[in-house]
Design a protein around this motif. Structure first.
Motif, PDB file in Angstrom:
ATOM      1  N   MET A 134      19.625  74.209  19.626  1.00 59.12           N
ATOM      2  CA  MET A 134      18.535  73.235  19.488  1.00 59.12           C
ATOM      3  C   MET A 134      19.095  71.817  19.648  1.00 59.12           C
ATOM      4  SD  MET A 134      15.887  72.911  16.335  1.00 59.12           S
ATOM      5  CE  MET A 134      17.030  72.429  15.056  1.00 59.12           C
ATOM      6  N   THR A 135      18.352  70.993  20.337  1.00 60.12           N
ATOM      7  CA  THR A 135      18.735  69.583  20.372  1.00 60.12           C
ATOM      8  C   THR A 135      17.592  68.765  19.800  1.00 60.12           C
ATOM      9  OG1 THR A 135      20.151  69.910  22.285  1.00 60.12           O
ATOM     10  CG2 THR A 135      19.480  67.668  21.810  1.00 60.12           C
ATOM     11  N   ALA A 136      17.963  67.821  18.937  1.00 56.74           N
ATOM     12  CA  ALA A 136      16.938  67.057  18.211  1.00 56.74           C
ATOM     13  C   ALA A 136      16.097  66.199  19.147  1.00 56.74           C
ATOM     14  CB  ALA A 136      17.619  66.175  17.163  1.00 56.74           C
ATOM     15  N   ARG A 137      14.819  66.107  18.810  1.00 55.60           N
ATOM     16  CA  ARG A 137      13.942  65.149  19.466  1.00 55.60           C
ATOM     17  C   ARG A 137      14.454  63.747  19.122  1.00 55.60           C
ATOM     18  NH1 ARG A 137       8.289  63.044  18.081  1.00 55.60           N
ATOM     19  NH2 ARG A 137       8.445  63.979  16.001  1.00 55.60           N
ATOM     20  N   LEU A 138      14.477  62.872  20.109  1.00 61.01           N
ATOM     21  CA  LEU A 138      15.008  61.527  19.880  1.00 61.01           C
ATOM     22  C   LEU A 138      13.906  60.595  19.366  1.00 61.01           C
ATOM     23  CD1 LEU A 138      17.960  60.757  20.489  1.00 61.01           C
ATOM     24  CD2 LEU A 138      17.079  59.427  22.414  1.00 61.01           C
ATOM     25  N   LEU A 139      14.138  60.008  18.189  1.00 62.63           N
ATOM     26  CA  LEU A 139      13.169  59.046  17.648  1.00 62.63           C
ATOM     27  C   LEU A 139      13.606  57.640  18.052  1.00 62.63           C
ATOM     28  CD1 LEU A 139      12.694  60.542  14.039  1.00 62.63           C
ATOM     29  CD2 LEU A 139      11.434  61.089  16.134  1.00 62.63           C
ATOM     30  N   SER A 140      13.305  57.307  19.285  1.00 64.39           N
ATOM     31  CA  SER A 140      13.735  56.008  19.801  1.00 64.39           C
ATOM     32  C   SER A 140      12.914  54.875  19.190  1.00 64.39           C
ATOM     33  CB  SER A 140      13.585  55.995  21.326  1.00 64.39           C
ATOM     34  OG  SER A 140      13.617  54.663  21.793  1.00 64.39           O
ATOM     35  N   GLY A 141      13.559  53.743  18.963  1.00 70.40           N
ATOM     36  CA  GLY A 141      12.847  52.578  18.446  1.00 70.40           C
ATOM     37  C   GLY A 141      12.473  51.585  19.532  1.00 70.40           C
ATOM     38  N   THR A 142      12.921  51.841  20.742  1.00 76.12           N
ATOM     39  CA  THR A 142      12.768  50.853  21.814  1.00 76.12           C
ATOM     40  C   THR A 142      11.301  50.562  22.130  1.00 76.12           C
ATOM     41  OG1 THR A 142      14.753  51.900  22.705  1.00 76.12           O
ATOM     42  CG2 THR A 142      13.674  50.236  24.071  1.00 76.12           C
ATOM     43  N   GLU A 143      10.545  51.640  22.299  1.00 79.20           N
ATOM     44  CA  GLU A 143       9.135  51.489  22.682  1.00 79.20           C
ATOM     45  C   GLU A 143       8.342  50.771  21.577  1.00 79.20           C
ATOM     46  OE1 GLU A 143       6.920  55.095  22.467  1.00 79.20           O
ATOM     47  OE2 GLU A 143       5.863  54.717  24.365  1.00 79.20           O
ATOM     48  N   LEU A 144       8.549  51.222  20.329  1.00 78.59           N
ATOM     49  CA  LEU A 144       7.842  50.602  19.206  1.00 78.59           C
ATOM     50  C   LEU A 144       8.212  49.128  19.089  1.00 78.59           C
ATOM     51  CD1 LEU A 144       6.157  50.539  16.610  1.00 78.59           C
ATOM     52  CD2 LEU A 144       8.105  51.524  15.385  1.00 78.59           C
ATOM     53  N   ALA A 145       9.508  48.831  19.195  1.00 79.32           N
ATOM     54  CA  ALA A 145       9.954  47.435  19.085  1.00 79.32           C
ATOM     55  C   ALA A 145       9.281  46.591  20.153  1.00 79.32           C
ATOM     56  CB  ALA A 145      11.477  47.368  19.205  1.00 79.32           C
ATOM     57  N   ALA A 146       9.197  47.120  21.366  1.00 83.27           N
ATOM     58  CA  ALA A 146       8.585  46.365  22.463  1.00 83.27           C
ATOM     59  C   ALA A 146       7.114  46.095  22.162  1.00 83.27           C
ATOM     60  CB  ALA A 146       8.734  47.133  23.772  1.00 83.27           C
ATOM     61  N   SER A 147       6.429  47.085  21.591  1.00 83.34           N
ATOM     62  CA  SER A 147       4.999  46.897  21.344  1.00 83.34           C
ATOM     63  C   SER A 147       4.773  45.899  20.199  1.00 83.34           C
ATOM     64  CB  SER A 147       4.320  48.251  21.127  1.00 83.34           C
ATOM     65  OG  SER A 147       3.823  48.387  19.825  1.00 83.34           O
ATOM     66  N   VAL A 148       5.633  45.959  19.170  1.00 87.23           N
ATOM     67  CA  VAL A 148       5.524  44.976  18.079  1.00 87.23           C
ATOM     68  C   VAL A 148       5.815  43.573  18.616  1.00 87.23           C
ATOM     69  CG1 VAL A 148       6.528  44.200  15.879  1.00 87.23           C
ATOM     70  CG2 VAL A 148       6.104  46.640  16.260  1.00 87.23           C
ATOM     71  N   ARG A 149       6.848  43.466  19.457  1.00 82.10           N
ATOM     72  CA  ARG A 149       7.197  42.153  20.034  1.00 82.10           C
ATOM     73  C   ARG A 149       6.066  41.595  20.891  1.00 82.10           C
ATOM     74  NH1 ARG A 149      12.492  43.970  21.007  1.00 82.10           N
ATOM     75  NH2 ARG A 149      11.811  44.601  23.070  1.00 82.10           N
ATOM     76  N   ALA A 150       5.444  42.488  21.672  1.00 85.38           N
ATOM     77  CA  ALA A 150       4.349  42.039  22.548  1.00 85.38           C
ATOM     78  C   ALA A 150       3.208  41.469  21.710  1.00 85.38           C
ATOM     79  CB  ALA A 150       3.866  43.199  23.409  1.00 85.38           C
ATOM     80  N   ASP A 151       2.889  42.171  20.639  1.00 82.72           N
ATOM     81  CA  ASP A 151       1.828  41.709  19.745  1.00 82.72           C
ATOM     82  C   ASP A 151       2.194  40.357  19.126  1.00 82.72           C
ATOM     83  OD1 ASP A 151      -0.532  42.074  17.943  1.00 82.72           O
ATOM     84  OD2 ASP A 151       1.044  42.147  16.426  1.00 82.72           O
ATOM     85  N   THR A 152       3.440  40.248  18.664  1.00 86.41           N
ATOM     86  CA  THR A 152       3.898  38.999  18.059  1.00 86.41           C
ATOM     87  C   THR A 152       3.853  37.865  19.073  1.00 86.41           C
ATOM     88  OG1 THR A 152       5.349  40.270  16.594  1.00 86.41           O
ATOM     89  CG2 THR A 152       5.830  37.919  16.812  1.00 86.41           C
ATOM     90  N   THR A 153       4.311  38.151  20.290  1.00 83.55           N
ATOM     91  CA  THR A 153       4.335  37.125  21.335  1.00 83.55           C
ATOM     92  C   THR A 153       2.932  36.576  21.597  1.00 83.55           C
ATOM     93  OG1 THR A 153       6.212  38.255  22.345  1.00 83.55           O
ATOM     94  CG2 THR A 153       5.071  36.636  23.712  1.00 83.55           C
TER      95      THR A 153
END
Lengths: 279, 279
Positions: free
Chosen positions: B1-20
């Motif tokens: 089994m290989t773990a599903r990757l919980l990437s933060g990149t996409e979420l960070a980008a969406s939070v940044r876009a909202d902040t911007t």
């Protein structure tokens, strides 16, 4: 097996004796510590508790003033009264009794208690200082649990403790106190899926839920230390703990209700009042 | 089994876009949120983190002012500078970077940060509000863990979470956030006796210790969700998490280092700054 009894009577008496002699020394210098208790409820159990605090305060020489705002008090009235006592140099200790009228939040109201006078550790500022490891008054009940375990020489460092109940008054601050003592702490609550499994693996279980007999022998591993914080009204006018009587056959040690955490709580509250006075 | 990757990149980008876009709207009305970062260390990793905050702030249009007091700064200097920025109406967000000079306590210093500007939730008053359930800024890293789990639709209510690390910056406030989401939370630490047993029964494990590779597959039950908060310097100048690489074979899901909690933390810090400005 029958559990060793973790009585709070002896510890409460020794804390009270110490407090009494400190108050006597202050009185000899013409100073009397004052504890103001603000209450706004018609709840019978609460009234009983406030009377017991007032009686105990009187016996130790502390001037206890009960301010009863009645069950109809508005939040603003409660806030103002707390702010007033916080600013009054003649008031050394200040506590707000629960329950509060519907519409008044304890967290909101407790912000009006000066942390230096916050003998029951209810102010968010006091809780934050506890989390941050700064000197602060802990809620008396949470402090009483730790004091009772210490008194009966129950080691805490490295041990697994399950706290049942995540209230701001007991569960959460107790978790901070136990972490500071190097325990591994699990906080369980009404949404915990398999409570018997979680409490059943703990070496120490603290029940602080407010439901009579919630913890049965199915929740306790043989030989565990069980601390009962519950004070639920019984039909005969007495008190019932959160721990069912059968647990005494399963546990290695058990603090009873009444006569366990309760008397220690009151004694620590009065000690806090003298400490708040700085004497 | 290989773990599903919980990437933060996409979420960070969406939070940044909202902040911007929020910052752009404020700027159109002639207002620019300012974040002041006070630092007093020669630590390389810290300097790197502060530069990355400043860069990210600039990209979102936030005015980021770094006040470097140097590694020799006295506690009183740090306290005064925080008090000054707390009182300055042009400063909306204020944070104190760690590590601090020997002799300066974070808890003591953070008391000088106005809770309304405390975007990294370091002030004891902010921590207390978190415990009491009042509105408060949570430490950005703790908030990022919950946001990342939410983003990847990991349910929290009723689940068993083990947090490894009891720091005031991550472990303790994270426990409050997870309790508020109805998780059953265990806080483990260096004095926990049998760490693999405690973490091995959890459905979600959060590693926030600061020791590279501390958690191995012996600590993780097959299929568990693992969140790595560690950011330990690697010899090649990169970052190593608290979770050993082998865990990705055992876990059901894993947030990586770098690229997991880290980018979300920075993004939330900036969002907090805009919220602190009230825009």
């Amino acid at each position: 097996m029958t559990a060793r009894l973790l009585s709070g009577t002896e510890l409460a008496a020794s804390v009270r004796a110490d407090t009494t002699s400190r108050v006597a020394a202050a009185a000899a210098a013409g100073r009397v510590p004052r504890l103001t208790v603000v209450t706004a409820t018609a709840d019978e159990a609460s009234a009983w508790y406030v009377r017991s605090i007032a009686r105990a305060a009187k016996r130790t020489g502390i001037d206890c003033v009960v301010v009863d705002l009645g069950p109809q008090a508005a939040p603003s009235e409660i806030h103002e009264r707390l702010a007033e006592s916080s600013a009054d140099p003649d008031v050394h200790g200040l506590m707000l009794q629960t329950p509060l009228p519907v519409g008044t939040s304890l967290a909101e109201a407790a912000q009006f208690i000066d942390p230096a006078k916050d003998v029951d550790g209810a102010a968010p500022a006091s809780l934050g200082r506890l989390v941050a490891g700064l000197p602060a008054f802990a809620p008396a009940t949470a402090a009483a649990v730790v004091a009772l375990l210490d008194h009966h020489e129950v080691p805490l460092a490295g041990r697994e403790v399950a706290i049942v109940g995540r209230s701001t008054v007991v569960g959460k601050p107790l978790a901070q106190l136990l972490l500071a003592r190097d325990a591994t702490v699990t906080l369980c609550h009404s949404r915990t899926r398999d409570l018997p499994a979680v409490t059943g693996r703990a070496e120490i279980v603290v029940a602080a839920v407010g439901r009579a007999g919630l913890l049965t022998s199915a929740h306790i591993r043989p030989g565990a230390v069980v601390v009962d914080v519950g004070t639920n009204p019984a039909e005969d006018g007495g008190l019932l703990g959160d721990v069912a009587p059968e647990v005494s056959e399963q546990a290695g040690a058990l603090s009873p209700v009444p006569g366990g955490v309760g008397p220690v709580t009151t004694a620590l509250l009065l000690r806090h009042a003298v400490e708040a006075a700085g004497w």
